[in-house]
Design a protein around this motif. Structure first.
Motif, PDB file in Angstrom:
ATOM      1  N   ILE A  51       0.857  -1.182   0.000  1.00 45.17           N
ATOM      2  CA  ILE A  51       0.000   0.000   0.000  1.00 45.17           C
ATOM      3  C   ILE A  51       0.895   1.236   0.000  1.00 45.17           C
ATOM      4  O   ILE A  51       1.693   1.414   0.922  1.00 45.17           O
ATOM      5  CB  ILE A  51      -0.921   0.024   1.241  1.00 45.17           C
ATOM      6  CG1 ILE A  51      -1.882  -1.159   1.222  1.00 45.17           C
ATOM      7  CG2 ILE A  51      -1.685   1.337   1.329  1.00 45.17           C
ATOM      8  CD1 ILE A  51      -2.676  -1.315   2.513  1.00 45.17           C
ATOM      9  N   PRO A  52       0.825   2.097  -1.001  1.00 43.46           N
ATOM     10  CA  PRO A  52       1.599   3.343  -0.974  1.00 43.46           C
ATOM     11  C   PRO A  52       1.236   4.173   0.263  1.00 43.46           C
ATOM     12  O   PRO A  52       0.057   4.299   0.602  1.00 43.46           O
ATOM     13  CB  PRO A  52       1.181   4.052  -2.269  1.00 43.46           C
ATOM     14  CG  PRO A  52       0.693   2.955  -3.160  1.00 43.46           C
ATOM     15  CD  PRO A  52       0.045   1.958  -2.248  1.00 43.46           C
ATOM     16  N   TYR A  53       2.255   4.734   0.911  1.00 45.78           N
ATOM     17  CA  TYR A  53       2.038   5.373   2.213  1.00 45.78           C
ATOM     18  C   TYR A  53       2.592   6.792   2.244  1.00 45.78           C
ATOM     19  O   TYR A  53       3.711   7.046   1.804  1.00 45.78           O
ATOM     20  CB  TYR A  53       2.706   4.533   3.303  1.00 45.78           C
ATOM     21  CG  TYR A  53       2.715   5.171   4.679  1.00 45.78           C
ATOM     22  CD1 TYR A  53       1.570   5.759   5.210  1.00 45.78           C
ATOM     23  CD2 TYR A  53       3.876   5.183   5.454  1.00 45.78           C
ATOM     24  CE1 TYR A  53       1.587   6.351   6.462  1.00 45.78           C
ATOM     25  CE2 TYR A  53       3.892   5.760   6.715  1.00 45.78           C
ATOM     26  CZ  TYR A  53       2.743   6.350   7.211  1.00 45.78           C
ATOM     27  OH  TYR A  53       2.762   6.934   8.445  1.00 45.78           O
ATOM     28  N   ILE A  54       1.789   7.707   2.781  1.00 48.32           N
ATOM     29  CA  ILE A  54       2.192   9.093   3.040  1.00 48.32           C
ATOM     30  C   ILE A  54       2.001   9.344   4.531  1.00 48.32           C
ATOM     31  O   ILE A  54       0.894   9.144   5.062  1.00 48.32           O
ATOM     32  CB  ILE A  54       1.339  10.088   2.231  1.00 48.32           C
ATOM     33  CG1 ILE A  54       1.402   9.772   0.736  1.00 48.32           C
ATOM     34  CG2 ILE A  54       1.797  11.523   2.489  1.00 48.32           C
ATOM     35  CD1 ILE A  54       0.410  10.579  -0.089  1.00 48.32           C
ATOM     36  N   PHE A  55       3.061   9.796   5.219  1.00 45.98           N
ATOM     37  CA  PHE A  55       2.955  10.079   6.652  1.00 45.98           C
ATOM     38  C   PHE A  55       2.251  11.410   6.857  1.00 45.98           C
ATOM     39  O   PHE A  55       2.616  12.423   6.254  1.00 45.98           O
ATOM     40  CB  PHE A  55       4.335  10.123   7.304  1.00 45.98           C
ATOM     41  CG  PHE A  55       4.294  10.522   8.758  1.00 45.98           C
ATOM     42  CD1 PHE A  55       3.984   9.587   9.740  1.00 45.98           C
ATOM     43  CD2 PHE A  55       4.561  11.832   9.146  1.00 45.98           C
ATOM     44  CE1 PHE A  55       3.942   9.953  11.077  1.00 45.98           C
ATOM     45  CE2 PHE A  55       4.514  12.206  10.483  1.00 45.98           C
ATOM     46  CZ  PHE A  55       4.207  11.258  11.454  1.00 45.98           C
ATOM     47  N   LYS A  56       1.264  11.413   7.750  1.00 43.20           N
ATOM     48  CA  LYS A  56       0.480  12.603   8.048  1.00 43.20           C
ATOM     49  C   LYS A  56       0.772  13.106   9.455  1.00 43.20           C
ATOM     50  O   LYS A  56       0.785  12.326  10.418  1.00 43.20           O
ATOM     51  CB  LYS A  56      -1.014  12.288   7.901  1.00 43.20           C
ATOM     52  CG  LYS A  56      -1.943  13.457   8.196  1.00 43.20           C
ATOM     53  CD  LYS A  56      -2.335  13.594   9.642  1.00 43.20           C
ATOM     54  CE  LYS A  56      -2.968  14.972   9.878  1.00 43.20           C
ATOM     55  NZ  LYS A  56      -3.234  15.228  11.306  1.00 43.20           N
ATOM     56  N   GLY A  57       0.959  14.411   9.591  1.00 45.45           N
ATOM     57  CA  GLY A  57       1.083  15.012  10.911  1.00 45.45           C
ATOM     58  C   GLY A  57       0.946  16.516  10.797  1.00 45.45           C
ATOM     59  O   GLY A  57       1.591  17.139   9.951  1.00 45.45           O
ATOM     60  N   SER A  58       0.100  17.125  11.611  1.00 47.06           N
ATOM     61  CA  SER A  58      -0.030  18.582  11.605  1.00 47.06           C
ATOM     62  C   SER A  58       1.121  19.199  12.388  1.00 47.06           C
ATOM     63  O   SER A  58       1.426  18.751  13.494  1.00 47.06           O
ATOM     64  CB  SER A  58      -1.357  19.006  12.240  1.00 47.06           C
ATOM     65  OG  SER A  58      -2.457  18.520  11.490  1.00 47.06           O
ATOM     66  N   TYR A  59       1.755  20.210  11.826  1.00 49.72           N
ATOM     67  CA  TYR A  59       2.815  20.879  12.586  1.00 49.72           C
ATOM     68  C   TYR A  59       2.233  21.867  13.594  1.00 49.72           C
ATOM     69  O   TYR A  59       2.877  22.219  14.578  1.00 49.72           O
ATOM     70  CB  TYR A  59       3.820  21.566  11.652  1.00 49.72           C
ATOM     71  CG  TYR A  59       3.315  22.790  10.938  1.00 49.72           C
ATOM     72  CD1 TYR A  59       3.413  24.056  11.522  1.00 49.72           C
ATOM     73  CD2 TYR A  59       2.771  22.703   9.659  1.00 49.72           C
ATOM     74  CE1 TYR A  59       2.968  25.180  10.858  1.00 49.72           C
ATOM     75  CE2 TYR A  59       2.336  23.820   8.994  1.00 49.72           C
ATOM     76  CZ  TYR A  59       2.438  25.063   9.590  1.00 49.72           C
ATOM     77  OH  TYR A  59       1.998  26.185   8.933  1.00 49.72           O
ATOM     78  N   ARG A  60       0.997  22.279  13.333  1.00 49.97           N
ATOM     79  CA  ARG A  60       0.288  23.145  14.283  1.00 49.97           C
ATOM     80  C   ARG A  60      -1.202  22.974  14.080  1.00 49.97           C
ATOM     81  O   ARG A  60      -1.669  22.852  12.951  1.00 49.97           O
ATOM     82  CB  ARG A  60       0.677  24.615  14.084  1.00 49.97           C
ATOM     83  CG  ARG A  60      -0.167  25.597  14.885  1.00 49.97           C
ATOM     84  CD  ARG A  60       0.497  26.960  15.022  1.00 49.97           C
ATOM     85  NE  ARG A  60       1.055  27.445  13.774  1.00 49.97           N
ATOM     86  CZ  ARG A  60       0.384  28.193  12.882  1.00 49.97           C
ATOM     87  NH1 ARG A  60      -0.892  28.489  13.092  1.00 49.97           N
ATOM     88  NH2 ARG A  60       0.972  28.623  11.783  1.00 49.97           N
ATOM     89  N   LYS A  61      -1.960  22.958  15.162  1.00 48.81           N
ATOM     90  CA  LYS A  61      -3.413  22.888  15.091  1.00 48.81           C
ATOM     91  C   LYS A  61      -3.972  24.297  15.289  1.00 48.81           C
ATOM     92  O   LYS A  61      -3.921  24.853  16.374  1.00 48.81           O
ATOM     93  CB  LYS A  61      -3.976  21.947  16.162  1.00 48.81           C
ATOM     94  CG  LYS A  61      -3.468  20.520  16.089  1.00 48.81           C
ATOM     95  CD  LYS A  61      -3.709  19.881  14.745  1.00 48.81           C
ATOM     96  CE  LYS A  61      -5.168  19.680  14.447  1.00 48.81           C
ATOM     97  NZ  LYS A  61      -5.379  18.976  13.146  1.00 48.81           N
ATOM     98  N   ALA A  62      -4.485  24.860  14.195  1.00 46.90           N
ATOM     99  CA  ALA A  62      -4.972  26.236  14.252  1.00 46.90           C
ATOM    100  C   ALA A  62      -6.470  26.310  14.548  1.00 46.90           C
ATOM    101  O   ALA A  62      -6.961  27.307  15.064  1.00 46.90           O
ATOM    102  CB  ALA A  62      -4.685  26.942  12.928  1.00 46.90           C
ATOM    103  N   ASN A  63      -7.203  25.242  14.204  1.00 45.78           N
ATOM    104  CA  ASN A  63      -8.655  25.245  14.383  1.00 45.78           C
ATOM    105  C   ASN A  63      -9.005  24.484  15.657  1.00 45.78           C
ATOM    106  O   ASN A  63      -9.198  23.269  15.639  1.00 45.78           O
ATOM    107  CB  ASN A  63      -9.318  24.605  13.160  1.00 45.78           C
ATOM    108  CG  ASN A  63     -10.814  24.461  13.331  1.00 45.78           C
ATOM    109  OD1 ASN A  63     -11.436  25.243  14.047  1.00 45.78           O
ATOM    110  ND2 ASN A  63     -11.388  23.453  12.702  1.00 45.78           N
ATOM    111  N   ARG A  64      -9.080  25.201  16.748  1.00 46.58           N
ATOM    112  CA  ARG A  64      -9.382  24.594  18.046  1.00 46.58           C
ATOM    113  C   ARG A  64     -10.619  25.246  18.650  1.00 46.58           C
ATOM    114  O   ARG A  64     -10.888  26.429  18.434  1.00 46.58           O
ATOM    115  CB  ARG A  64      -8.214  24.769  19.013  1.00 46.58           C
ATOM    116  CG  ARG A  64      -6.879  24.184  18.543  1.00 46.58           C
ATOM    117  CD  ARG A  64      -6.871  22.666  18.582  1.00 46.58           C
ATOM    118  NE  ARG A  64      -7.387  22.080  17.354  1.00 46.58           N
ATOM    119  CZ  ARG A  64      -7.633  20.800  17.186  1.00 46.58           C
ATOM    120  NH1 ARG A  64      -7.439  19.958  18.185  1.00 46.58           N
ATOM    121  NH2 ARG A  64      -8.102  20.347  16.048  1.00 46.58           N
TER     122      ARG A  64
END
Length: 274
Positions: A51-64
């Motif tokens: 399965i082709p894979y892309i790592f996901k991670g937000s560097y900052r959460k702006a919508n809180r």
């Protein structure tokens, strides 16, 4: 690692002989060790299953919801961790941006720039992301139909960038729930772009009285199977070793130790429908 995801974007378009791809990782970058550990484990699983894979991670959460909600460990620190994940684990990376001036900054560290659902109509943001030359993943607004996302695709393409992905994350249903209209996936696919189902965010229960978003993670498998069955090119799944202790969106995440079993089932669904 893919040299540039933009050069291989057609590989992420579901075909009769292809496999769906996966965007997965924590909601937000909490630290280097955790990010590398999650990326390495998911990479091992997806390699086994091809399965082709892309790592996901937000560097900052702006919508809180609340002022005291966790937003991140610092922009540059988190972006450098994303860069390290891509380099050491050998996978493309994706993170979301929130304002136009963030596009060029984030593009130095990641392969895919993601436009949050609430911001998918922000013309300046879409243009700025497009002009970086990176792949642009636009999440469909909770308030929009699949048909209306043609205009988001047009904004990116007319800014000189053909590398667009569209991601559905459900539609607002009342004040504190979301519902997935699976008609949106084939509709958006007609625009000639890969389409993704954001499985975990579509199971959120936002705007809770506590100010902390709730969720229904027990339905992750249901939403994921249905998305693959109707032809999604990719899935977006937030995962964490211990969702209960996650700094953000733990209520709708998939526990990392359950990811492989789910993906095995999904590859079987994919094989059955093709």
């Amino acid at each position: 690692m893919l040299q540039t995801l933009a050069n291989t974007l057609p590989h992420f378009r579901n075909t009769n002989s292809g496999q769906f791809f996966l965007m997965a990782g924590p909601c937000v970058i909490e630290g280097e060790d955790m990010a590398l550990r999650i990326a390495e484990q998911v990479r091992q699983i997806t390699d086994r299953l091809q399965i082709p894979y892309i790592f996901k991670g937000s560097y900052r959460k702006a919508n809180r919801s609340r002022l005291d909600s966790y937003t991140g460990i610092g922009d540059e620190k988190a972006l450098r961790i994303l860069e390290k994940v891509g380099r050491e684990i050998g996978v493309p990376t994706v993170t979301d941006i929130h304002e136009s001036e963030e596009a060029a900054m984030a593009a130095e560290f990641v392969d895919v720039l993601q436009i949050p659902a609430f911001l998918c109509r922000q013309t300046d943001l879409l243009i700025a992301a497009a002009k970086t030359g990176k792949v642009v993943n636009v999440k469909k607004g909770q308030f929009l139909s699949g048909e209306s996302m043609q205009f988001a695709v047009d904004k990116v393409r007319q800014s000189g960038n053909e590398n667009v992905i569209l991601t559905d994350r459900g539609n607002s249903f009342g004040y504190s729930d979301l519902v997935v209209d699976f008609r949106n996936l084939p509709v958006m696919r007609e625009f000639g772009v890969p389409v993704v189902m954001d499985v975990t965010h579509s199971l959120q229960q936002p705007n809770q009285s506590s100010g902390v978003t709730g969720g229904k993670p027990a339905l992750i498998e249901t939403i994921a199977k249905a998305a693959i069955a109707v032809g999604a090119d990719g899935l977006f799944i937030e995962t964490h070793p211990t969702p209960a202790s996650a700094k953000s969106d733990g209520a709708n995440m998939l526990s990392l130790d359950r990811l492989e079993a789910l993906l095995v089932k999904l590859t079987r669904v994919r094989e059955a429908v093709r």
